[in-house]
Structures are given as structure tokens and as C-alpha cells.
Motif scaffolding. Structure first.
Motif, short mmCIF file in Angstrom:
data_model
loop_
_atom_site.label_atom_id
_atom_site.label_comp_id
_atom_site.label_asym_id
_atom_site.label_seq_id
_atom_site.Cartn_x
_atom_site.Cartn_y
_atom_site.Cartn_z
N ARG A 4 -1.00 -9.46 47.89
CA ARG A 4 0.45 -9.66 47.65
C ARG A 4 1.26 -9.17 48.86
N ASP A 5 0.81 -8.07 49.44
CA ASP A 5 1.50 -7.54 50.65
C ASP A 5 1.34 -8.53 51.81
N LYS A 6 0.10 -9.02 51.93
CA LYS A 6 -0.17 -9.97 53.03
C LYS A 6 0.66 -11.24 52.86
N LEU A 7 0.84 -11.63 51.62
CA LEU A 7 1.61 -12.85 51.35
C LEU A 7 3.06 -12.72 51.84
N LEU A 8 3.61 -11.52 51.64
CA LEU A 8 5.00 -11.27 52.06
C LEU A 8 5.14 -11.43 53.58
N LEU A 9 4.12 -11.00 54.31
CA LEU A 9 4.14 -11.14 55.77
C LEU A 9 3.84 -12.58 56.17
N VAL A 14 4.59 -15.45 54.72
CA VAL A 14 5.68 -16.44 54.61
C VAL A 14 6.65 -16.35 55.79
N ASP A 15 6.67 -15.23 56.48
CA ASP A 15 7.55 -15.11 57.65
C ASP A 15 6.78 -15.23 58.96
N GLY A 16 5.51 -15.60 58.87
CA GLY A 16 4.69 -15.76 60.08
C GLY A 16 4.36 -14.44 60.74
N ASN A 17 4.33 -13.36 59.96
CA ASN A 17 4.08 -12.04 60.55
C ASN A 17 2.67 -11.51 60.29
N LEU A 18 1.79 -12.40 59.88
CA LEU A 18 0.41 -11.96 59.59
C LEU A 18 -0.49 -12.36 60.76
N SER A 19 -1.43 -11.48 61.10
CA SER A 19 -2.33 -11.78 62.22
C SER A 19 -3.23 -12.98 61.88
N ALA A 20 -3.69 -13.66 62.92
CA ALA A 20 -4.49 -14.89 62.73
C ALA A 20 -5.70 -14.63 61.82
N GLU A 21 -6.28 -13.49 61.99
CA GLU A 21 -7.47 -13.14 61.19
C GLU A 21 -7.13 -13.10 59.69
N HIS A 22 -5.99 -12.48 59.37
CA HIS A 22 -5.58 -12.38 57.97
C HIS A 22 -5.00 -13.68 57.43
N ARG A 50 -6.15 -16.75 57.84
CA ARG A 50 -7.24 -17.55 57.25
C ARG A 50 -7.64 -16.98 55.88
N GLU A 51 -7.67 -15.67 55.84
CA GLU A 51 -8.07 -14.98 54.60
C GLU A 51 -7.08 -15.27 53.47
N ILE A 52 -5.78 -15.14 53.77
CA ILE A 52 -4.77 -15.30 52.71
C ILE A 52 -4.66 -16.78 52.29
N GLU A 53 -4.86 -17.67 53.25
CA GLU A 53 -4.80 -19.10 52.89
C GLU A 53 -5.93 -19.45 51.92
N ALA A 54 -7.09 -18.84 52.15
CA ALA A 54 -8.22 -19.08 51.24
C ALA A 54 -7.91 -18.49 49.86
N ARG A 55 -7.29 -17.33 49.84
CA ARG A 55 -6.96 -16.67 48.57
C ARG A 55 -5.89 -17.46 47.81
N ILE A 56 -4.91 -17.99 48.53
CA ILE A 56 -3.86 -18.80 47.88
C ILE A 56 -4.50 -20.03 47.21
N ALA A 57 -5.47 -20.60 47.91
CA ALA A 57 -6.11 -21.81 47.39
C ALA A 57 -6.91 -21.53 46.10
N GLU A 58 -7.46 -20.32 45.99
CA GLU A 58 -8.33 -20.05 44.83
C GLU A 58 -7.66 -19.26 43.71
N ASP A 59 -6.53 -18.59 44.02
CA ASP A 59 -5.90 -17.73 43.00
C ASP A 59 -4.56 -18.35 42.56
N ALA A 60 -4.48 -18.75 41.30
CA ALA A 60 -3.29 -19.44 40.80
C ALA A 60 -2.06 -18.52 40.81
#
Lengths: 197, 132
Positions: B4-9, B11-19, B21-31
Motif C-alpha cells: 500500500r505504501d509502494k502504491l502511493l509512491l 501513482v506519482d512515479g516515485n517508485l524505483s524501477a525494481e519496485h 515491476r513488483e507492484i505492477e505484478a501485485r496490482i494484477a493479482e490482488d483485487a
């Protein structure tokens, strides 16, 4: 050409030409008033803040060296004025508490989540009110970054420049503001999604 | 940092490239996470649609306030210069008055002392010349 005109106008203002300053005011008043409206909400207070912004700019223009763009300079003064006005408004005893306002505005927030892009003036006025309701739930500092980012479309570097804070502070404030909005709107969003299905 | 913290970053493009990929995968699998992401994007989109406010016309008010403050500043400016001048004038006036008084006192003191001396001499002489 527009930049040259602006620099020329600023130079004339610095020499004491009031009519040149009038042109600058007329050029930027809509955007500055829009910004003060977004941050402060109340149109009358926003008008006073916009007016105060231009008066401060007039007084400080002699020291403007053009190191940042005039637009950023204007935004910086306007945002500072807004934050001062917002603090003053918060100290007013007749101010309604956020919690009370939240209950009263659930219906408005519901519309905020559901309405499509406005098609006419009435819808546009409605949308403006709904957006304001949402922004009113944020502290002035957080509201300022959200307004500058989402409404005014400034980059995070520009926001840092306008607010005279580090980029890290901008990112942190944005993140906290979004968390606040998420916590506020999520229950309504789930309801709305349920109705859509 | 939670998703949830990563998601907040994110949406504003403030997450590192490594994270990212991780959050995009999580968004895809977690409703639930996807619903939060949709909401945050929705809020950003709605805010960007805020209609432009037309200014109520600020120039008259700005001009009036500038004039008012200029007038006040002129008064303050004049005041700052007039007060020392007035103070200096007052000091000079007082000195003149004082000098005048000193002179007058000196003259009057002189006459007083002379008168007293003459009177005392007269009285002494009287005593000597016309003893009872």
C-alpha cells in the motif's frame, strides 16, 4: 515572443511603470485566482489572496532577478499567501470540524467518484464543488502539493521550487495526502464499484 | 515498505524501477490493491478536470491596495525623516530659550546682587551715619 514580452513587461514594471504591471496582472489573474481557489476553497477569501499576491509581487518585483521563471515566482508568492490565509482561517472559531464535514459531504464525495467528465456549465460547477470538498479534507500543506501536481500540472521539481522545500519533502507530502484521500474515499469507492457491477 | 505504501509512491512515479515491476505484478493479482490503485488514479484524473476559475477582475483592487500602501509608506517615510527634524528643531528651540533664560537670569541675578549690595551698603551706611 511571449517570454520576451513578459521580460519586457517585468523590466518596465521595475522602472515603475504601473500600466506594465496591469498587463502582468491581467495575464496571470485567472491562473492565480484558480490556484488560490483550489487551495482555499472560498471564492471571496481566494479573491483576497490573489489580490494580496499581486500586491506582494509589485512590491518585490524590484528584487526579481529572473533566476526562476516569473510564473514559478508568482506561484511561490501565491502559495505562501494561501498558506498564511489558510492558517488564519483554521484559527477561526466558527470553522466546522473536518469530521463533521466528512459526514455531511459523503453524498458529494460519492458524486465525485461517479460523475463522468462534465458536459455543460452546470456539471462543471458541480465538479468544481465536488473537487473542493475532497481537497478540503487535506491540511493546507498537503492540499498545496496536490493542487500544484494534479490541477496545475507542475513537476515535482517545480513544486519543490514553488514551496521552497526539498523534492523529498514534496514526495513525502504527496504520499501522505494520497493516503489521506484513499482512506477517506475507499469505503465510498467500494460502494460505488458495487453499484456499477 | 508495504504494498500500500509502494502504491502511493507508484501513482506519482516515485517508485524505483525494481519496485515498479513488483507492484505492477501485485496490482494484477490482488483485487484490493487494484481497487486502491484505480481509486488513486481516479482522484488524479478528477482533479486534473477541475474547470478553470475566471478571475473576478483583480486590477482595481490591486491598484487601490498599492496606492493605499504607497500613501501609507510615504507617510511612514516622511514621518521617519520629519521626527528627527522636529526633534532637532525642538532641541535647538529649547537651547535658544534656555540660553535666553540663562542670559536673563544672569542679568537679573546681576541686578539683584547689585541691588542687594547697594541696599546693604546703604543700610550699613545709614547705621553708621545715622546711629540711633
Amino acid at each position: 515572443m511571449a517570454d520576451f514580452d513578459e521580460r519586457d513587461l517585468i523590466r518596465q514594471c521595475q522602472k515603475g511603470d504601473v500600466q506594465a504591471f496591469r498587463h502582468l496582472v491581467e495575464r496571470y489573474e485567472d491562473r492565480i485566482y484558480g490556484l488560490t481557489c483550489s487551495i482555499l476553497g472560498d471564492p471571496e477569501v481566494a479573491k483576497d489572496a490573489a489580490q494580496e499576491t499581486f500586491v506582494r509581487v509589485y512590491k518585490a518585483l524590484g528584487k526579481f532577478e529572473g533566476r526562476s521563471s516569473f510564473y514559478t515566482y508568482l506561484y511561490r508568492i501565491a502559495t505562501n499567501v494561501c498558506l498564511t490565509f489558510a492558517q488564519r482561517e483554521q484559527r477561526r472559531p466558527d470553522r466546522i470540524s473536518l469530521e463533521g464535514m466528512q459526514e455531511a459531504s459523503d453524498m458529494t464525495l460519492d458524486r465525485f467518484l461517479g460523475t463522468d467528465e462534465p458536459q455543460n456549465d452546470i456539471e462543471r460547477i458541480g465538479l468544481r464543488e465536488e473537487i473542493q470538498e475532497v481537497l478540503d479534507h487535506l491540511s493546507p500543506d498537503h492540499r498545496a502539493v496536490v493542487v500544484l501536481k494534479d490541477i496545475e500540472d507542475l513537476s515535482q521539481e517545480e513544486i519543490a521550487d514553488v514551496l521552497d522545500v526539498s523534492i523529498g519533502t514534496v514526495k513525502s507530502r504527496l504520499s501522505r495526502a494520497r493516503a489521506r484521500l484513499r482512506d477517506l474515499l475507499m469505503p465510498l469507492y467500494r460502494e460505488w464499484q458495487g453499484e456499477e457491477i | 515498505m508495504t504494498d500500500r505504501d509502494k502504491l502511493l509512491l507508484y501513482v506519482d512515479g516515485n517508485l524505483s524501477a525494481e519496485h515498479v515491476r513488483e507492484i505492477e505484478a501485485r496490482i494484477a493479482e490482488d483485487a484490493d490493491l487494484r481497487a486502491e490503485y484505480d481509486l488513486l488514479r481516479h482522484v488524479q484524473r478528477r482533479l486534473s478536470q477541475r474547470p478553470m476559475d475566471s478571475s473576478p477582475g483583480l486590477w482595481d483592487g490591486v491598484q487601490a491596495q498599492i496606492r493605499e500602501e504607497s500613501l501609507w509608506n510615504s507617510l511612514v517615510w516622511a514621518g521617519k525623516r520629519l521626527v528627527p527634524l522636529a526633534a532637532a528643531a525642538a532641541v535647538i528651540f529649547m537651547v535658544l530659550i534656555d540660553n535666553g533664560d540663562t542670559e536673563a537670569n544672569t542679568v537679573s541675578d546681576y541686578f539683584d546682587s547689585q541691588t542687594e549690595m547697594v541696599l546693604s551698603e546703604v543700610q550699613t551706611d545709614s547705621l553708621v551715619i545715622y546711629p540711633e
